[in-house]
Design a protein around this motif. Structure first.
Motif, mmCIF file in Angstrom:
data_model
loop_
_atom_site.group_PDB
_atom_site.id
_atom_site.type_symbol
_atom_site.label_atom_id
_atom_site.label_comp_id
_atom_site.label_asym_id
_atom_site.label_seq_id
_atom_site.Cartn_x
_atom_site.Cartn_y
_atom_site.Cartn_z
ATOM 1 N N SER A 1 0.805 -1.220 0.000
ATOM 2 C CA SER A 1 0.000 0.000 0.000
ATOM 3 C C SER A 1 0.840 1.273 0.000
ATOM 4 O O SER A 1 0.311 2.359 -0.234
ATOM 5 C CB SER A 1 -0.943 0.007 1.204
ATOM 6 O OG SER A 1 -0.214 -0.121 2.415
ATOM 7 N N SER A 2 2.156 1.144 0.264
ATOM 8 C CA SER A 2 3.037 2.315 0.252
ATOM 9 C C SER A 2 4.468 1.854 0.031
ATOM 10 O O SER A 2 4.776 0.660 0.151
ATOM 11 C CB SER A 2 2.939 3.092 1.573
ATOM 12 O OG SER A 2 3.488 2.329 2.636
ATOM 13 N N LYS B 1 -3.766 -0.135 -4.113
ATOM 14 C CA LYS B 1 -2.356 -0.029 -4.454
ATOM 15 C C LYS B 1 -1.771 -1.399 -4.774
ATOM 16 O O LYS B 1 -2.256 -2.430 -4.312
ATOM 17 C CB LYS B 1 -1.579 0.598 -3.293
ATOM 18 C CG LYS B 1 -2.131 1.936 -2.803
ATOM 19 C CD LYS B 1 -2.008 3.023 -3.851
ATOM 20 C CE LYS B 1 -2.593 4.342 -3.357
ATOM 21 N NZ LYS B 1 -1.905 4.867 -2.167
#
Length: 562
Positions: A235-236, A275
């Protein structure tokens, strides 16, 4: 893939393959001259690709990765286990691969091993699986690695299973390993294996591999933990930097023709704030994050465990179809395991297979994918050991020992774990695989974590948990084959007062029915609870509304009532 490395982190590994039938240089590319006017190899004109190697190392376990691969000939998208340092004679090589092979429209399973630290001879066992359908779509690959077997699954379907009894690699692949991803090519160096890369096309359009999530389930001595030890949802960027080494070096053996780039990996929004990890393959200096036109088709259907996929996502319809690869036999006599097939089958030969779970008693269609360059043969399907005979089928002659065709018969099977056996009264065939399909039911299993949208709950591993009263989850693009009555079966657990689920059209415009769930005796004590609803035919989006949310939900199954 064979990986050849000459340093330890943070200067990362290389990949290298030597085989009698191909030479595979990994890392990102070893490229032969394409054309004097379009692409010329030189130390200053390398291709760039992405590779990640985990910081953590594990010994045994189950891994699930949801991956999207492009069908670009000359490239391969990979997930693999790798023992760091195995390239050096004196450190035993251990590796287990999943590699897409676009030129063959399939993917490759591949254990690679040495027998000890003193053994410098590299051994491998490659097999191809699947079809063109694995490309340009999301596919969930599962690798199970234990002291007794290694198994490869695709969207819940077993593609290959090798055991300690029938394959020498299993006892030797036993070292701590990293989990890794990379995207690479060999240019024109090995057309018989990967095909020739189109450099002109790469100049105009980079190639991308996407990974939705990674899950690792620890091996506990008798199976795998039900809750993953490691979940990476990508997600990041911190999901990359805190879990992986990013390869960024030039492979000296490539004479300057290839290198990994730290700019060839990243995180991208693939739609609706979902994501995913991306790895890319680029011409020198053209590294960039994917743009809108590069994103996966249908990516907005869900990410990080979401997305209904084919008829409900996750394992999809895998409870309806069971595939047994012939080479996964755990005991046999009068035949040989040759690559991925049973061959040299004598009259009176037999083979037994590890237990599979028959979801419900009833009639099943059993298909044998067999070849015969002689007069054909016959197969008796039985309980391993011959105590129960389920049916017999005659296998006709085909156009050669490599011409595999499907022959089918129907049998009645009991519910529960079942070890099947094959008895070859007439053994003049080769056998590649067997499939079993229930005849009387149409079932769709939806994994709960594959919700496309949700509120008031949490996805914990492969379940919905911490469900509040009034929480909801939606699941898109579930195809109902025909109108009629369907049984909705929830696999649920509760350690409180139970709960209540409302099955509805996504958004609540139509309510099909509700089901109360009792206390099951624990948050991991899963039971099946069902109710019957009436559904129309065609693709639909369904929702679950939790009137009372005191439950955990693992999955739900939609089954046609006959």
């Amino acid at each position: 893939m064979l990986r050849m490395r000459n340093q330890s982190p943070p200067v990362y590994d290389t990949v290298f393959r030597n085989a009698t039938w191909h030479v595979k240089i990994i890392a990102l590319l070893t490229f032969a001259l394409f054309s004097a006017h379009t692409y010329s190899q030189s130390p200053n004109n390398q291709l760039r690709g992405g590779e990640l190697q985990s910081i953590d190392e594990y010994r045994y376990g189950k891994v699930e990765v949801r991956m999207y691969s492009q069908r670009v000939i000359g490239t391969t998208s990979t997930f693999f286990w790798w023992r760091n340092g195995g390239h050096v004679c004196g450190t035993q090589w251990n590796e287990i691969d999943i590699e897409t092979i676009p030129v063959a429209s399939r993917y490759q399973s591949n254990p690679i091993w040495q027998t000890s630290d003193a053994d410098c001879e590299i051994k491998r066992s490659e097999a191809l699986h699947g079809s063109q359908a694995i490309y340009d779509t999301w596919v969930t690959y599962t690798l199970e690695w234990t002291p007794d077997y290694i198994a490869w699954y695709r969207d819940g379907t077993l593609d290959r299973r090798i055991t300690r009894n029938n394959h020498p690699s299993v006892q030797h692949i036993s070292q701590m390993m990293r989990y890794c991803f990379n995207l690479w090519s060999q240019g024109h160096a090995n057309p018989d294996w990967l095909g020739n890369l189109d450099f002109n096309a790469l100049q105009n359009k980079p190639v991308y591999q996407y990974v939705d999530y990674f899950r690792y389930y620890a091996y506990n001595g008798s199976g795998f933990d039900s809750t993953p030890t490691k979940v990476i949802n990508f997600s990041s960027m911190s999901d990359i930097t805190s879990n992986f080494y990013i390869s960024n070096w030039e492979f000296g053996e490539s004479k300057g023709y290839l290198s990994w780039s730290s700019d060839a990996v990243g995180i991208v929004d693939i739609g609706n704030n979902n994501k995913a990890l991306w790895l890319g393959l680029f011409m020198n200096g053209q590294e960039r994050a994917p743009q809108a036109a590069d994103l996966p088709n249908g990516s907005t259907s869900g990410s990080n465990g979401g997305g209904s996929g084919n008829n409900g996502g996750g394992a999809g319809n895998t409870n309806s179809v069971t595939t047994i690869q012939a080479e996964t036999t755990d005991n046999f006599d009068g035949l040989q395991v040759s690559g991925s097939v049973l061959a040299y089958i004598e009259n009176g030969a037999w083979a037994s297979f590890p237990a599979i779970n028959i979801a419900s008693a009833g009639e099943y269609e059993v298909s044998y994918f067999a070849a015969s360059g002689g007069d054909g043969g016959s197969i008796q399907l039985e309980r391993a050991g011959g105590s129960d005979v389920f049916g017999n089928v005659t296998i006709p002659a085909t156009d050669g020992w490599g011409d595999y065709r499907e022959t089918t018969h129907r049998v009645t099977l009991p519910a529960g774990p079942l070890s099947l056996g094959l008895y070859f009264a007439d053994g003049g065939i080769n056998l590649d695989r067997i499939t079993l399909r229930p005849v009387t039911s149409q079932s769709i299993t939806v994994q709960a974590e594959n919700t496309d949208n949700s509120s008031g709950l949490q996805i914990v591993g492969s379940t919905l948990a911490y469900i509040d009263n009034g929480a909801w989850a939606s699941y898109n693009n579930i195809n109902i084959p025909s109108a009629g009555q369907y049984r909705i079966t929830y696999r649920v657990a509760s350690n409180g007062d139970g709960g209540e689920i409302q099955f509805e059209r996504s958004g609540g415009s139509i309510v099909f029915g509700t089901k109360s769930v009792p206390n099951t005796g624990g948050w991991s004590a899963y039971e099946n609870h069902s109710h019957t609803v009436t559904l129309s035919a065609g693709p639909q989006s369904f929702g679950l509304y939790f009137i009372d949310g005191g439950i955990n939900l693992d999955s739900f199954t939609i089954t046609k009532v006959n």
